[in-house]
Motif scaffolding. Structure first.
Motif, PDB file in Angstrom:
ATOM      1  N   MET A   1       0.820  -1.217   0.000  1.00  0.00           N
ATOM      2  CA  MET A   1       0.000   0.000   0.000  1.00  0.00           C
ATOM      3  C   MET A   1       0.852   1.264   0.000  1.00  0.00           C
ATOM      4  N   GLY A   2       2.167   1.119   0.238  1.00  0.00           N
ATOM      5  CA  GLY A   2       3.053   2.260   0.045  1.00  0.00           C
ATOM      6  C   GLY A   2       3.559   2.957   1.277  1.00  0.00           C
ATOM      7  N   MET A   3       3.241   2.459   2.491  1.00  0.00           N
ATOM      8  CA  MET A   3       3.733   3.086   3.712  1.00  0.00           C
ATOM      9  C   MET A   3       4.442   2.049   4.566  1.00  0.00           C
ATOM     10  N   HIS A   4       5.392   2.520   5.372  1.00  0.00           N
ATOM     11  CA  HIS A   4       6.117   1.621   6.262  1.00  0.00           C
ATOM     12  C   HIS A   4       5.142   0.986   7.247  1.00  0.00           C
ATOM     13  N   THR A   5       5.431  -0.237   7.660  1.00  0.00           N
ATOM     14  CA  THR A   5       4.548  -0.971   8.569  1.00  0.00           C
ATOM     15  C   THR A   5       4.263  -0.183   9.837  1.00  0.00           C
ATOM     16  N   ILE A   6       5.262   0.496  10.381  1.00  0.00           N
ATOM     17  CA  ILE A   6       5.041   1.225  11.631  1.00  0.00           C
ATOM     18  C   ILE A   6       4.041   2.356  11.438  1.00  0.00           C
ATOM     19  N   ASP A   7       4.007   2.933  10.236  1.00  0.00           N
ATOM     20  CA  ASP A   7       3.033   3.990   9.958  1.00  0.00           C
ATOM     21  C   ASP A   7       1.663   3.411   9.626  1.00  0.00           C
ATOM     22  N   THR A   8       1.641   2.283   8.912  1.00  0.00           N
ATOM     23  CA  THR A   8       0.368   1.623   8.608  1.00  0.00           C
ATOM     24  C   THR A   8      -0.355   1.252   9.891  1.00  0.00           C
TER      25      THR A   8
ATOM     26  N   MET B   1      12.192  -2.769  11.635  1.00  0.00           N
ATOM     27  CA  MET B   1      12.197  -1.535  10.851  1.00  0.00           C
ATOM     28  C   MET B   1      12.868  -1.693   9.493  1.00  0.00           C
ATOM     29  N   GLN B   2      13.896  -2.549   9.400  1.00  0.00           N
ATOM     30  CA  GLN B   2      14.603  -2.698   8.127  1.00  0.00           C
ATOM     31  C   GLN B   2      13.888  -3.666   7.192  1.00  0.00           C
ATOM     32  N   ALA B   3      13.315  -4.738   7.740  1.00  0.00           N
ATOM     33  CA  ALA B   3      12.560  -5.670   6.900  1.00  0.00           C
ATOM     34  C   ALA B   3      11.159  -5.142   6.606  1.00  0.00           C
ATOM     35  N   ASP B   4      10.701  -4.162   7.404  1.00  0.00           N
ATOM     36  CA  ASP B   4       9.401  -3.521   7.182  1.00  0.00           C
ATOM     37  C   ASP B   4       8.249  -4.514   7.367  1.00  0.00           C
ATOM     38  N   VAL B   5       8.322  -5.311   8.430  1.00  0.00           N
ATOM     39  CA  VAL B   5       7.270  -6.285   8.719  1.00  0.00           C
ATOM     40  C   VAL B   5       7.041  -6.339  10.226  1.00  0.00           C
ATOM     41  N   ILE B   6       5.904  -6.929  10.623  1.00  0.00           N
ATOM     42  CA  ILE B   6       5.610  -7.158  12.032  1.00  0.00           C
ATOM     43  C   ILE B   6       6.319  -8.419  12.484  1.00  0.00           C
ATOM     44  N   ASP B   7       7.021  -8.331  13.598  1.00  0.00           N
ATOM     45  CA  ASP B   7       7.706  -9.486  14.165  1.00  0.00           C
ATOM     46  C   ASP B   7       6.806 -10.219  15.156  1.00  0.00           C
ATOM     47  N   GLU B   8       6.083  -9.454  16.015  1.00  0.00           N
ATOM     48  CA  GLU B   8       5.277 -10.077  17.047  1.00  0.00           C
ATOM     49  C   GLU B   8       4.220  -9.091  17.548  1.00  0.00           C
ATOM     50  N   ILE B   9       3.061  -9.619  17.937  1.00  0.00           N
ATOM     51  CA  ILE B   9       2.026  -8.829  18.605  1.00  0.00           C
ATOM     52  C   ILE B   9       1.720  -9.509  19.929  1.00  0.00           C
ATOM     53  N   THR B  10       1.768  -8.743  21.025  1.00  0.00           N
ATOM     54  CA  THR B  10       1.500  -9.273  22.361  1.00  0.00           C
ATOM     55  C   THR B  10       0.253  -8.608  22.923  1.00  0.00           C
ATOM     56  N   PHE B  11      -0.584  -9.391  23.609  1.00  0.00           N
ATOM     57  CA  PHE B  11      -1.846  -8.906  24.162  1.00  0.00           C
ATOM     58  C   PHE B  11      -1.854  -9.084  25.677  1.00  0.00           C
ATOM     59  N   THR B  12      -2.296  -8.048  26.398  1.00  0.00           N
ATOM     60  CA  THR B  12      -2.397  -8.112  27.851  1.00  0.00           C
ATOM     61  C   THR B  12      -3.732  -7.521  28.275  1.00  0.00           C
ATOM     62  N   THR B  13      -4.411  -8.187  29.217  1.00  0.00           N
ATOM     63  CA  THR B  13      -5.661  -7.669  29.774  1.00  0.00           C
ATOM     64  C   THR B  13      -5.457  -7.419  31.258  1.00  0.00           C
ATOM     65  N   ASP B  14      -6.533  -7.030  31.952  1.00  0.00           N
ATOM     66  CA  ASP B  14      -6.417  -6.806  33.384  1.00  0.00           C
ATOM     67  C   ASP B  14      -6.179  -8.103  34.148  1.00  0.00           C
ATOM     68  N   GLN B  15      -6.286  -9.240  33.458  1.00  0.00           N
ATOM     69  CA  GLN B  15      -5.996 -10.525  34.087  1.00  0.00           C
ATOM     70  C   GLN B  15      -4.558 -10.984  33.829  1.00  0.00           C
ATOM     71  N   GLY B  16      -3.775 -10.162  33.145  1.00  0.00           N
ATOM     72  CA  GLY B  16      -2.398 -10.527  32.816  1.00  0.00           C
ATOM     73  C   GLY B  16      -2.251 -10.749  31.329  1.00  0.00           C
ATOM     74  N   GLU B  17      -1.139 -11.367  30.914  1.00  0.00           N
ATOM     75  CA  GLU B  17      -0.896 -11.586  29.494  1.00  0.00           C
ATOM     76  C   GLU B  17      -1.928 -12.549  28.927  1.00  0.00           C
ATOM     77  N   ALA B  18      -2.553 -12.135  27.809  1.00  0.00           N
ATOM     78  CA  ALA B  18      -3.599 -12.947  27.193  1.00  0.00           C
ATOM     79  C   ALA B  18      -3.072 -13.777  26.038  1.00  0.00           C
ATOM     80  N   GLY B  19      -1.876 -13.450  25.546  1.00  0.00           N
ATOM     81  CA  GLY B  19      -1.309 -14.238  24.465  1.00  0.00           C
ATOM     82  C   GLY B  19      -0.447 -13.423  23.534  1.00  0.00           C
TER      83      GLY B  19
END
Length: 613
Positions: free
Chosen positions: A499-506, A546-564
């Motif tokens: 789409m033409g923008m860096h992943t961090i901006d997308t 930043m150099q490969a322009d991709v997502i490496d990992e997404i981490t999720f946390t709720t009020d019960q702690g890490e969700a995954g």
């Protein structure tokens, strides 16, 4: 003794172990909680169940209460969390739909004597609108409008900052307005709807007569106004991390050695270290605003050794400096991690980005929505020309977007970026359920037309998400009727380099589109950056290469702690990949049903909360 002093004394004695005081406190709490939880659920049986569980938890954990005067926010927090867990684990939509007929009678009894307050039709519209809200949206509206709790007390109940609570309240109001608008009600109907709902869910006619919701109660001060923005830890951290936003400007960090890249918030990062150089910008939208963007930008006078150029056309990402053309894996991004604002952006989204990162430089907006739209403008210091927008069908063949340098060429791309596309895998877990998936990702616009993006994601033993960018759906093994969504819905919040923008901006622009606040920071070696988002009770943290322009990992946390977490891997070589099964493009049959609205980046939050409709 007034009521407040009486309650404090009762709580004090109960915490000391006085059985009679504990029983009396439970009776008092039951009456107050019953109305709160009923307004959350509009289900008598469910409300009684949640209240009972909350009182049981209260008796067990009363000794953990830090201060007697924080008892009510603490108790509301327990009830809210109990309800959220119920909806996550009991499959809200199916269970409530199946039980609605059985509970209808008890709900009718509750409203006995209130039938003349408002018409049945209006009550039905308001009731349905409230039911469709998310749990935390309902919670903040009820606590504020009917229980008279301050934003600080609500923040304590929900386990977040006061600033986040004010933002949550604003989002809740907007969500309710959207639901009401589906039935033709304008913004002015919000207060009326809140009053109607308060009366129809009151425990008695006398209580209903006292319901009053004023404009002052629903005011948050325009996103908590400048005072909240200035004093919020989130906002301060965002400013410190992101620096001064440079709307419409370009940064080429890979050309300079790392120690030369400007990282101070006091410097406007454009094409490097010269922020006063005159600039020219061309942006082309072959599929119209909101689609892919092809761009070129120049900074500095022609013939000057400091002159810099960026070209991101349909084939590759070029950066020109000192008679050398670098071809990179990554799209351009601002060294100070500011977020670009485009002339074609929705004004509300542009304003939100300016609030997340104060100090954004203004850029003129265009209103054209044509396909094949060419936008051009210039900048000299802080002054920008008015963007000019014209339809231009042959722009991709125009010299503006062609590589025209006579220069040494250095290709930094890895194998998958030279190929222009690759397969990827997703592995992880959410709420103790295994998550696995695969997909195809094009890196440039040219390959996106031949190797279009797609995604298949399996969550636990029941849910499958498929998105081919033209169609998308969510299916459950226990149901023959998948939920149909607009194509591309489940690429929101993910990398979309074609789409033409860096992943961090997308990713951050997806957050702004959903009015989600975020903070950005480099990690230790600058090869990676993190984007942390506050998504109404779910914290989502992206780790981005930043150099490969991709997502490496997404981490999720709720009020019960890490969700995954979700871990992404990308194939440099596609030799040996199983294209008959894992990497076969999914086929989604066309259905006559209208697709649901694109959930935006919040689909990831729905995944964690198990709240897909």
């Amino acid at each position: 003794m007034d009521q407040k002093k009486y309650e404090l004394e009762l709580i004090k004695r109960a915490r000391r172990g006085d059985r009679q005081s504990l029983d009396e406190l439970a009776t008092l709490a039951r009456e107050r909680l019953r109305t709160y939880v009923y307004r959350m659920t509009q289900e008598d049986d469910l409300a009684q169940e949640i209240v009972q569980e909350t009182l049981f938890e209260m008796c067990k954990a009363l000794g953990k209460l830090k201060s007697n005067d924080r008892f009510w926010p603490w108790l509301h927090g327990i009830a809210t969390n109990k309800l959220r867990r119920f909806y996550r684990t009991e499959k809200k939509q199916r269970n409530l739909a199946a039980a609605s007929a059985k509970r209808k009678g008890s709900a009718a009894d509750r409203q006995d004597g209130l039938e003349n307050l408002v018409s049945e039709e209006l009550k039905g519209i308001v009731s349905t609108a409230i039911k469709r809200l998310r749990v935390r949206h309902k919670a903040v509206l009820i606590m504020r409008c009917y229980d008279g709790m301050s934003h600080s007390e609500i923040a304590e109940s929900l386990g977040c900052s006061e600033f986040s609570t004010r933002m949550l309240f604003l989002r809740a109001k907007r969500a309710l307005q959207r639901e009401l608008s589906r039935n033709g009600f304008g913004k002015a109907s919000l207060l009326t709807a809140l009053v109607v709902f308060g009366k129809m869910t009151a425990p008695s006619k006398a209580a209903a007569a006292k319901i009053s919701v004023t404009a002052a109660m629903t005011r948050v001060g325009l996103l908590a106004e400048a005072a909240v923005l200035a004093t919020s830890k989130t906002a301060v951290a965002s400013v410190a991390a992101a620096g001064v936003i440079t709307a419409g400007t370009i940064v080429t960090p890979s050309i300079l050695p790392r120690h030369e890249i400007p990282r101070t918030t006091a410097v406007v990062a454009q094409f490097g270290i010269n922020s006063e150089a005159p600039e020219q910008h061309w942006q082309y939208f072959p599929d119209g605003p909101g689609g892919a963007i092809i761009l070129r930008a120049k900074s500095g006078p022609a013939g000057d050794m400091s002159r810099r150029e960026v070209l991101q056309n349909e084939y590759a990402n070029y950066e020109y400096y000192r008679n050398t053309a670098h071809i990179n894996n990554h799209r351009m991004y601002a060294a100070d991690l500011s977020v670009p604002i485009l002339p074609t952006d929705d004004p509300a989204m542009a304003e939100f980005l300016r609030q997340v990162v104060p100090g954004s430089r203004e850029i003129g907006q265009v209103v054209k929505k044509d396909k094949c739209l060419m936008v051009s403008y210039s900048r000299n210091g802080e002054i920008s020309s008015k963007p000019e927008a014209v339809p231009q069908r042959t722009a991709l063949q125009d010299h503006v977007f062609l590589h025209d340098w006579t220069a040494t060429e250095v290709d930094h791309r890895d194998e998958m970026h030279k190929r222009g596309w690759t397969y990827f895998r997703i592995r992880g877990h959410l709420n103790n359920q295994e998550v696995f998936g695969s997909g195809m990702i094009p890196f440039v616009y040219a390959t996106s037309r031949e190797k279009g993006p797609w995604l298949k994601l399996r969550v636990g033993d029941d849910i499958t998400i498929v998105d081919t960018y033209s169609r998308a759906n969510v299916s459950e093994d226990s149901s023959d009727n998948p939920s149909v969504y607009r194509g591309g819905s489940f690429f929101k919040g993910l990398a979309r380099p074609w789409m033409g923008m860096h992943t961090i901006d997308t990713v951050r622009r997806d957050a702004a589109e959903a009015s989600i606040w975020f903070e950005t920071r480099y990690l230790a070696d600058d090869r990676f950056a993190e984007v942390e988002m506050d998504c109404e009770g779910v914290k989502v943290v992206y780790k981005i290469n930043m150099q490969a322009d991709v997502i490496d990992e997404i981490t999720f946390t709720t009020d019960q702690g890490e969700a995954g977490n979700l871990k992404f891997s990308y194939f440099q070589s596609i030799e040996g990949t199983d294209r008959s099964r894992e990497f076969s493009r999914p086929d989604i049959p066309r259905r006559g049903t209208s697709p649901k609205a694109n959930p935006g980046l919040l689909w990831l939050v729905h995944l964690v909360e198990d709240s897909f409709e």
